[in-house]
Design a protein around this motif. Structure first.
Motif, short mmCIF file in Angstrom:
data_model
loop_
_atom_site.label_atom_id
_atom_site.label_comp_id
_atom_site.label_asym_id
_atom_site.label_seq_id
_atom_site.Cartn_x
_atom_site.Cartn_y
_atom_site.Cartn_z
N PRO A 87 0.83 -1.21 0.00
CA PRO A 87 0.00 0.00 0.00
C PRO A 87 0.86 1.26 0.00
CG PRO A 87 -0.07 -1.11 2.14
CD PRO A 87 0.63 -2.04 1.21
N ALA A 88 0.61 2.13 -0.97
CA ALA A 88 1.39 3.36 -1.07
C ALA A 88 1.20 4.25 0.15
CB ALA A 88 1.00 4.12 -2.33
N SER A 89 0.05 4.15 0.80
CA SER A 89 -0.22 4.97 1.98
C SER A 89 0.78 4.70 3.09
CB SER A 89 -1.63 4.69 2.49
OG SER A 89 -1.79 3.32 2.81
N THR A 90 1.34 3.49 3.12
CA THR A 90 2.29 3.10 4.17
C THR A 90 3.73 3.13 3.69
OG1 THR A 90 0.60 1.65 5.11
CG2 THR A 90 2.87 1.30 5.83
N PHE A 91 3.96 2.70 2.46
CA PHE A 91 5.33 2.43 2.02
C PHE A 91 5.91 3.48 1.08
CE2 PHE A 91 3.87 -1.70 3.48
CZ PHE A 91 4.99 -2.20 4.13
N ALA A 92 5.10 4.34 0.48
CA ALA A 92 5.63 5.30 -0.48
C ALA A 92 6.39 6.42 0.23
CB ALA A 92 4.51 5.89 -1.32
N SER A 93 7.56 6.76 -0.29
CA SER A 93 8.31 7.91 0.21
C SER A 93 7.61 9.19 -0.26
CB SER A 93 9.73 7.88 -0.32
OG SER A 93 9.74 8.10 -1.73
N GLN A 94 8.08 10.34 0.24
CA GLN A 94 7.50 11.61 -0.19
C GLN A 94 7.69 11.82 -1.69
OE1 GLN A 94 5.70 13.04 1.91
NE2 GLN A 94 5.50 15.24 1.54
#
Length: 382
Positions: free
Chosen positions: A280-287
């Motif tokens: 999930p990008a909400s948890t793992f994506a950097s800025q």
């Protein structure tokens, strides 16, 4: 509409201002607080009759003034005619009145005015969509749909009214009702919500399905192809959530809704999920990855609009290249050069904008509510 000129008076921190736009790119640069974003807001007001910063239009009127006026002139490419759009705001102690004009004639219906200047907006606040609330993501989707299908505006408005009415009945605020009367009202509201909600659900799901290929491709071009990105619509109602399925879901949840005093199922509770490499990008994506994901979504919106209408909408990008490293910033602008039509960008320094020499690009400096005239073709040196 091909944007040519912006004129504003008593808008935010501008007493007055004029902008002539580049044929493809206009880069507004200046220090933080100079008023660059205010100029994007003026264009967004013309496009949508709304602000992207405040539900209240009052703050758009310059402090100490009672009225603001924004005029945009451009070329209607389909009719091959010059056209002028105007929005006036008049602020009183009680309210802010809005007047929209097209070529000097009053347009009384917001839906009739909406989309005469089609625009897609990116702001740094959009980065909060991935980690924010489902309500924020629904609003993000609906803004994209307002530009794509104007009937979505009235469906969202009608659905919200029906939902508030149903919730009042659930909370017992419609006093003196018998059980039979209460059930009768809920049946009527359920029918309206199911009909309206099915259209909302279908448009949202179709939008994500249509954008997904271009979204994945754009993210790969901006960030690299080693992490695939995907979009999925998430609903409590099993797909496809047609009118019958939504009506059955509302009835099945009625006892629970009465206990809670709120409607617990329907498109107002739906969400969408962004996956980055199966996480999930909400948890793992950097800025930086979050910025690339949202920008990829906007590029996919742009390509979809051009495919559907034959004309690329105006792209408004606020502080677009911050938090992207030089390589990914260059990849972003390669994607914009390939896919964008006309684009207005803001930045604190023009050398952040990686536009190759030879592109028709106008650079405009903004300083404390003043717009400096002049333009430069090609990239500005650091």
């Amino acid at each position: 509409m091909k944007l040519q000129h912006l004129s504003l008076r008593e808008f935010r921190n501008f007493e007055a201002g004029e902008v002539d736009f580049g044929a493809r790119f206009t880069v507004m640069h200046g220090s933080n607080g100079a008023g660059k974003t205010n100029l994007l807001e003026a264009l967004y007001l013309i496009a949508t009759l709304r602000s992207f910063r405040s539900a209240d239009l009052g703050p758009l009127v310059r402090h100490g003034a009672t009225e603001t006026r924004v005029d945009v002139a451009g070329r209607d490419l389909q009719l091959d005619l010059t056209t002028k759009l105007t929005v006036q705001l008049t602020r009183t102690e009680r309210q802010t009145r809005r007047l929209a004009l097209a070529d000097g004639k009053t347009v009384r219906s917001a839906i009739d005015f909406y989309g005469r200047l089609r625009a897609i907006l990116f702001t740094p606040e959009d980065l909060g969509v991935l980690r924010g609330s489902p309500a924020g993501r629904r609003q993000f989707l609906d803004r994209a749909l307002f530009a794509r299908e104007r009937s979505h505006i009235s469906d969202i408005s009608d659905y919200d009214k029906l939902l508030r009415s149903r919730n009042r009945v659930l909370r017992g605020e419609e006093g003196g009702l018998s059980r039979a009367q209460q059930d009768g009202l809920l049946d009527a509201y359920d029918a309206g919500l199911a009909a309206c909600g099915a259209r909302i659900w279908a448009r949202r799901a179709r939008l994500l399905a249509d954008l997904h290929p271009s979204f994945s491709e754009a993210f790969a071009r901006i960030h690299g192809a080693h992490l695939p990105a995907t979009l999925t619509y998430v609903s409590k109602v099993e797909a496809p959530a047609g009118e019958t399925a939504l009506a059955e879901a509302l009835r099945a949840h009625r006892r629970q809704d009465l206990a809670r005093g709120a409607t617990t199922v329907g498109p107002h509770r739906d969400d969408f999920d962004v996956q980055l490499g199966r996480q999930p990008a909400s948890t793992f994506a950097s800025q930086g990855q979050s910025r690339a994901l949202i920008l990829a979504f906007k590029i996919a919106e742009l390509k979809d609009a051009r495919l559907r209408t034959g004309e690329a909408p105006l792209l408004l990008l606020d502080d677009v290249s911050s938090e992207l490293d030089p390589q990914r910033s260059a990849q972003l602008f390669e994607a914009l050069l390939r896919d964008a039509g006309q684009c207005v960008l803001t930045t604190t320094a023009p050398h952040f904008i990686g536009l190759p020499a030879g592109e028709d690009c106008r650079y405009i400096e903004v300083t404390k509510g003043r717009i400096e005239s002049g333009g430069i073709s090609g990239p500005r040196p650091p």
